[in-house]
Structure formats: structure tokens, C-alpha cells
Design a protein around this motif. Structure first.
Motif, PDB file in Angstrom:
ATOM      1  N   VAL B  15       0.856  -1.188   0.000  1.00 47.60           N
ATOM      2  CA  VAL B  15       0.000   0.000   0.000  1.00 47.60           C
ATOM      3  C   VAL B  15       0.889   1.233   0.000  1.00 47.60           C
ATOM      4  CG1 VAL B  15      -1.882   1.227   1.159  1.00 47.60           C
ATOM      5  CG2 VAL B  15      -1.772  -1.266   1.286  1.00 47.60           C
ATOM      6  N   GLY B  16       0.670   2.098  -0.964  1.00 51.15           N
ATOM      7  CA  GLY B  16       1.485   3.302  -1.117  1.00 51.15           C
ATOM      8  C   GLY B  16       1.268   4.307  -0.001  1.00 51.15           C
ATOM      9  N   GLY B  17       2.124   5.307   0.025  1.00 44.74           N
ATOM     10  CA  GLY B  17       2.117   6.283   1.113  1.00 44.74           C
ATOM     11  C   GLY B  17       1.318   7.538   0.834  1.00 44.74           C
ATOM     12  N   GLY B  18       0.338   7.454  -0.051  1.00 46.45           N
ATOM     13  CA  GLY B  18      -0.486   8.626  -0.360  1.00 46.45           C
ATOM     14  C   GLY B  18      -1.431   8.980   0.768  1.00 46.45           C
ATOM     15  N   PHE B 199      -2.443   2.260  -4.824  1.00 46.97           N
ATOM     16  CA  PHE B 199      -1.959   3.641  -4.796  1.00 46.97           C
ATOM     17  C   PHE B 199      -3.114   4.556  -5.146  1.00 46.97           C
ATOM     18  CE2 PHE B 199      -0.447   1.060  -8.364  1.00 46.97           C
ATOM     19  CZ  PHE B 199      -1.150   1.612  -9.417  1.00 46.97           C
ATOM     20  N   GLU B 200      -2.815   5.823  -5.398  1.00 45.12           N
ATOM     21  CA  GLU B 200      -3.899   6.800  -5.589  1.00 45.12           C
ATOM     22  C   GLU B 200      -4.240   6.992  -7.063  1.00 45.12           C
ATOM     23  OE1 GLU B 200      -2.044   9.931  -3.207  1.00 45.12           O
ATOM     24  OE2 GLU B 200      -3.718   9.714  -1.806  1.00 45.12           O
ATOM     25  N   ALA B 201      -4.568   5.912  -7.706  1.00 43.16           N
ATOM     26  CA  ALA B 201      -5.018   5.929  -9.101  1.00 43.16           C
ATOM     27  C   ALA B 201      -5.708   4.586  -9.333  1.00 43.16           C
ATOM     28  CB  ALA B 201      -3.835   6.098 -10.056  1.00 43.16           C
ATOM     29  N   PRO B 202      -6.547   4.497 -10.345  1.00 42.62           N
ATOM     30  CA  PRO B 202      -7.268   3.232 -10.573  1.00 42.62           C
ATOM     31  C   PRO B 202      -6.362   2.093 -11.049  1.00 42.62           C
ATOM     32  CG  PRO B 202      -8.312   5.086 -11.722  1.00 42.62           C
ATOM     33  CD  PRO B 202      -6.967   5.559 -11.275  1.00 42.62           C
ATOM     34  N   GLY B 203      -5.120   2.407 -11.387  1.00 41.36           N
ATOM     35  CA  GLY B 203      -4.189   1.413 -11.927  1.00 41.36           C
ATOM     36  C   GLY B 203      -3.173   2.165 -12.771  1.00 41.36           C
ATOM     37  N   LEU B 204      -2.565   1.470 -13.725  1.00 42.58           N
ATOM     38  CA  LEU B 204      -1.661   2.182 -14.648  1.00 42.58           C
ATOM     39  C   LEU B 204      -2.504   2.884 -15.702  1.00 42.58           C
ATOM     40  CD1 LEU B 204       1.313   2.783 -15.453  1.00 42.58           C
ATOM     41  CD2 LEU B 204       1.212   0.783 -16.950  1.00 42.58           C
ATOM     42  N   LEU B 205      -2.216   4.151 -15.917  1.00 38.21           N
ATOM     43  CA  LEU B 205      -2.999   4.952 -16.863  1.00 38.21           C
ATOM     44  C   LEU B 205      -2.177   5.236 -18.116  1.00 38.21           C
ATOM     45  CD1 LEU B 205      -4.319   7.567 -14.232  1.00 38.21           C
ATOM     46  CD2 LEU B 205      -5.479   5.464 -14.995  1.00 38.21           C
ATOM     47  N   ARG B 206      -2.877   5.231 -19.261  1.00 34.00           N
ATOM     48  CA  ARG B 206      -2.191   5.626 -20.504  1.00 34.00           C
ATOM     49  C   ARG B 206      -1.792   7.092 -20.414  1.00 34.00           C
ATOM     50  NH1 ARG B 206      -1.969   2.084 -24.582  1.00 34.00           N
ATOM     51  NH2 ARG B 206      -3.276   0.278 -24.097  1.00 34.00           N
ATOM     52  N   ARG B 258      -8.012   4.235  -2.775  1.00 35.42           N
ATOM     53  CA  ARG B 258      -8.892   5.258  -2.198  1.00 35.42           C
ATOM     54  C   ARG B 258     -10.334   4.790  -2.062  1.00 35.42           C
ATOM     55  NH1 ARG B 258      -7.489   9.345  -6.953  1.00 35.42           N
ATOM     56  NH2 ARG B 258      -8.080   7.385  -7.983  1.00 35.42           N
ATOM     57  N   ILE B 259     -10.658   3.639  -2.647  1.00 37.91           N
ATOM     58  CA  ILE B 259     -12.069   3.215  -2.733  1.00 37.91           C
ATOM     59  C   ILE B 259     -12.493   2.367  -1.530  1.00 37.91           C
ATOM     60  CG2 ILE B 259     -12.035   3.374  -5.241  1.00 37.91           C
ATOM     61  CD1 ILE B 259     -11.631   0.349  -5.361  1.00 37.91           C
ATOM     62  N   GLU B 260     -13.772   1.939  -1.518  1.00 37.83           N
ATOM     63  CA  GLU B 260     -14.320   1.268  -0.334  1.00 37.83           C
ATOM     64  C   GLU B 260     -13.642  -0.078  -0.069  1.00 37.83           C
ATOM     65  OE1 GLU B 260     -18.580   0.812  -0.263  1.00 37.83           O
ATOM     66  OE2 GLU B 260     -18.474  -0.100   1.732  1.00 37.83           O
ATOM     67  N   HIS B 261     -13.448  -0.866  -1.112  1.00 39.97           N
ATOM     68  CA  HIS B 261     -12.799  -2.173  -0.941  1.00 39.97           C
ATOM     69  C   HIS B 261     -11.538  -2.242  -1.790  1.00 39.97           C
ATOM     70  CE1 HIS B 261     -15.794  -3.972   1.610  1.00 39.97           C
ATOM     71  NE2 HIS B 261     -16.758  -3.533   0.817  1.00 39.97           N
ATOM     72  N   PRO B 262     -10.494  -1.573  -1.342  1.00 38.81           N
ATOM     73  CA  PRO B 262      -9.299  -1.429  -2.200  1.00 38.81           C
ATOM     74  C   PRO B 262      -8.654  -2.771  -2.573  1.00 38.81           C
ATOM     75  CG  PRO B 262      -9.149  -0.052  -0.199  1.00 38.81           C
ATOM     76  CD  PRO B 262     -10.306  -0.957  -0.022  1.00 38.81           C
ATOM     77  N   VAL B 263      -8.525  -3.669  -1.588  1.00 36.75           N
ATOM     78  CA  VAL B 263      -7.811  -4.920  -1.857  1.00 36.75           C
ATOM     79  C   VAL B 263      -8.695  -5.876  -2.658  1.00 36.75           C
ATOM     80  CG1 VAL B 263      -6.440  -6.782  -0.840  1.00 36.75           C
ATOM     81  CG2 VAL B 263      -6.626  -4.591   0.366  1.00 36.75           C
ATOM     82  N   LEU B 264      -9.952  -6.038  -2.223  1.00 40.19           N
ATOM     83  CA  LEU B 264     -10.850  -6.979  -2.899  1.00 40.19           C
ATOM     84  C   LEU B 264     -11.110  -6.558  -4.347  1.00 40.19           C
ATOM     85  CD1 LEU B 264     -13.488  -7.676  -0.067  1.00 40.19           C
ATOM     86  CD2 LEU B 264     -11.423  -8.988  -0.659  1.00 40.19           C
TER      87      LEU B 264
END
Lengths: 275, 275
Positions: B15-18, B199-206, B258-264
């Protein structure tokens, strides 16, 4: 006894947070003792804490209890400094130094695995001049129970536990706590009979300004009589020693942390011996 | 496999440090998963580190390698800040929060028990404009070996290891290290097949400025092709992922912390899946 290996005794060693502690000497002595004994180490970090708090402009607010024992009032800001310096900076520096001396150390705070479980004291009575008043929002607690399984697990697998405050409350909040009290409760829970406590003086002094006034021996039934000789931080050590004796400790060795063999010298009875 | 209990798989979660990570969500998800899986958690603390460094007037000096990967140059002063914030403040806050969610967490740095053993890189090549120069006195290292016995010991006794940098060098000095690389080496040593990184993004972004430009799938043989999409800290995640794949990881899940169930959510493949 759960923890004692055949022919092994267990010693709890507490090292204060003064800046002139000879940490290499402590490490060497512990390395020597580990051949025969199992050791649990607890450390302070007050000088580094004060230094970092000052650099961060966080006031270290001392309060005095109605019975005259001084301690640090802990709000969220000072608890964060405490976590940083005790559980982070100083704990890991000690652990790395132990490894340089060939000791397989693992650093833990009282929070980890609920190692030190404390009853939170959210409100404390403090003396201000002649008045006694109630202070709220205090983030400290007194350790009442210990995760002995975690310490046992580490000891039995050859690790030296290097432990510091803070503790964790029954409600799982981080709370600052008194190391001297915590080590006494831990010693009782683990059935430890010997406790070494090192600081920047040869032992308890009749006159705190005269290092030649060392009190060599205190009868453990008479510890209360020595409270008047203890000033400031030493008061907590006397109260911690009292708690340790009530918990079954057989002998306590207060000694000088600044000398070449701080732990061995104390164990030889060259400081203040309480037994 | 040494670590896998019957019917259990092991997952490494980073888990990132954001500052917008939903830590309660992370705890809840881990509590859910612990019924079925064994988990090792690694965390960052970069935002808090920058904040404390700034309050202490310690400059966070970023350097860029000749291949264009940016990282923090670590001198003694910045290593101390790192120890305070990663191993002290943030690690213990996460551990206490886990306990509030009923998870028996133990926080460790890479220094404890020589958990993360790194090869020190005292001199590094850095790019300054068009020039490449040699920088000395650097206190970082790259993790090459892991104390798997210590992690196994904790896992087998029901503890969740909560781990952060720094690491310890072969010479037993504390060295800063890259968490993404370390978790990859740790996963290999423990035979872990699944790695989640939040981290604080949905994943890797183009396009890093467009959260709608999520890359849903990366073939693990083609990870190099995605390095150009990774900016700043993401570059290290891509390199860490590459190292993890070389070490035998079967699937990597990058997801939104940042979302409700980050890991799942990440494990369901809703972020970027590398497999």
C-alpha cells in the motif's frame, strides 16, 4: 517456567534515553550474557525525543501528579513525536547496532501484537503550584497485561526483543506509557527474577549532584524509604522497582550506562542493588 | 511450500504512502481475506515523510538515474527522517488500526531480524540535465535476501506482518531501499504467487492525468512496453513488477487505494492486471 531454557535464567534490561549511554558497551555485554541467559531489552529515548520535539516546535509539556511524580503530558502531536523517535529512529538504530555485534535483534513497540496492553488514563490529575486540576485529552495509559506469547516466540527462536513504548490501550488506541512500570509488569508476566536498569549515574545517589554519594544497597522491603532521594525521572524508577518487587522480581540492579561494561558491572553489584 | 497452510494461498499486499488511501477499507478487506489466505503487508509513507522532512527543514533531494528513474537521495539526515516516519509513526499507526479491526498485526522494518538484507550502493550515478555524475555518501541499498524464517514464524502463529523500509546492509548499517523491489524479492523468497499494489489511481494509466485511461491488462511478457506510460513513482512500480515476475509471481494487481474495498476490488481484476 515457560521461558527458561535448561540452565538459563532470564534478565530484563532497561536502558535509559540519555545521550551518554555507551551503547556499544551494552551490546558487547548482552552478547556475552546471551551465551548463558535469555534477555529482554527495553529502551528509552528521552533526549532524542526532546531534540526532535524542539525542532518540530512541539512543546514537551511536563506535568506533576498530586503525589509529586513528574511525567510528560501526551497530546496527539507529542504522541506522534514519541512514535517517531522511540519506535522508529532510536529503536531501529539500537537494533542495527545489535546486529553489528552479532546479536539477532528484533525491535518492537508496545503496540505490535498488543505487546503492552494499557488501561488508558484520558483524564489525569495534575498539580499546578498549590492547585490540583483535571487535565483531559491525555493519551497515556498504564500497562496491565503483556503478550508473553510473542516475546516467548522470539526468544525461543533466538531473537533478542528490543522493546520501547508506546503501548496500546484496551480500545486499541496508541497510548504513551511509563517504560519502568511496563518492564515491571512484563517481568512479572514472564517470571523474570532479575532486572537491570541503566542510566547516566552510578546508581541511586543520596545527593543527586554528588556521584560519590551512591547508595549501594536497598532492602527490597524498605524501598519506600528511598523515594525521597529520587528526583525527577528517578522517582519513576523507584516506583517501577516497587511494582517489580510486588510482581516477584528477586533483585534489581541500577547501574551506570556510561561505562565500559554497563550491564556486567551492574550485575556484579557495583551500582545500587535492591534485593 | 514452506509457508502455505493447507488450502491457503499467500498474498503480498503493498500500500502506497499517499494521503487519500482508505486504510479502514484496507483493514476490512484484509480481515475478510485472512479467513482464507495468509497475507504479508508492505506500506509506504512518502506523503508523511515529505511533511515531516519539511517541518524539520530536511531537504528531500530527488535524483534521476541515467535510465530516467527518479528516487530519493538519502544522507544521514534524511535516513533519520525516513526511520522516524516509516518505521515509527506510520508503521505503528497502521498496526494499531489493524488491531481495531481485529487483526493481530506486528510491525517490522527491514532492519528487524535482518528482514530485508540489502547490498549498499554508496555511490550512485545521477543525471543532472545532460550530464551524468557520481554521487557519494548515499545510504541506500537494493534488497537481495530476506529473513523468511521470521516472517514464517509470525504467519504460523497468527500474526500479520506489517513491513516497511528501511533495510539493513550486509555490513549491518541501516539503508533506505525501494519497497517495490523489496516486496518482489520477498515474494520470490516466500513462494508468493499473487501481489496486490495499491496507490492513488485506478491502476496504470495511458495518460496519468486522465483516470479514464486505465490500462486493464498487461501481458507479463510485455511489461517492458508499458514503462513509457509510467511516470515518476510509477516507474519503480513497473520495475518492481518486472522483478516480481522474474521471481515467479503469477499475477500482479494494481488497484485504487482510495475506494471502499481497495484490496478486494484489485483482486477482482478491476484495476490493472498483469498476468
Amino acid at each position: 517456567m515457560l521461558l527458561v531454557r535448561k540452565g538459563h535464567v532470564m534478565i530484563a534490561v532497561k536502558v535509559g534515553g540519555g545521550k551518554n549511554i555507551n551503547w556499544d558497551g551494552v551490546c558487547r555485554d548482552i552478547a556475552t550474557l546471551l551465551g548463558e541467559e535469555q534477555i529482554v531489552l527495553v529502551h528509552g529515548a528521552s533526549v532524542r525525543r526532546d531534540e526532535i520535539a524542539s525542532r518540530l516546535n512541539v512543546a514537551v509539556k511536563m506535568v506533576v501528579s498530586p503525589s509529586g511524580v513528574s511525567s510528560v503530558y501526551t497530546d496527539q502531536e507529542s504522541l506522534e513525536v514519541f512514535l517517531m523517535v522511540y519506535a522508529g529512529l532510536v529503536n531501529k538504530e539500537i537494533v542495527a547496532r545489535m546486529h553489528r555485534h552479532g546479536i539477532n535483534a528484533v525491535g518492537l513497540s508496545g503496540v505490535d501484537g498488543r505487546l503492552w496492553q494499557a488501561k488508558a488514563k484520558k483524564e489525569i490529575m495534575v498539580k499546578e503550584g498549590d492547585k490540583v486540576k483535571l487535565l483531559k485529552g491525555n493519551l497515556t495509559g498504564r500497562v496491565e497485561a503483556v503478550n508473553t506469547e510473542l516475546i516467548t516466540l522470539l526468544l525461543q527462536n533466538g531473537y533478542l526483543p528490543v522493546i520501547s513504548a508506546p503501548a496500546i490501550s484496551i480500545e486499541n488506541e496508541i497510548v504513551n506509557t511509563d517504560n519502568d512500570w511496563a518492564i515491571a509488569v512484563m517481568a512479572e508476566s514472564l517470571g523474570i527474577k532479575k532486572l537491570v536498569s541503566l542510566f547516566e549515574a552510578p546508581g541511586l545517589l543520596r545527593d543527586p549532584d554528588d556521584e560519590g554519594s551512591l547508595i549501594h544497597h536497598i532492602d527490597k522491603s524498605a524501598i519506600d524509604e528511598y523515594l525521597p532521594f529520587a528526583r525527577k525521572r528517578m522517582k519513576k524508577k523507584v516506583l517501577g522497582a516497587k511494582r517489580a518487587i510486588e510482581g516477584g522480581i528477586e533483585s534489581i540492579y541500577w547501574g551506570d550506562g556510561r561505562i565500559e561494561h554497563p550491564v556486567l558491572h551492574a550485575l556484579q553489584g557495583c551500582g545500587t542493588v535492591i534485593c
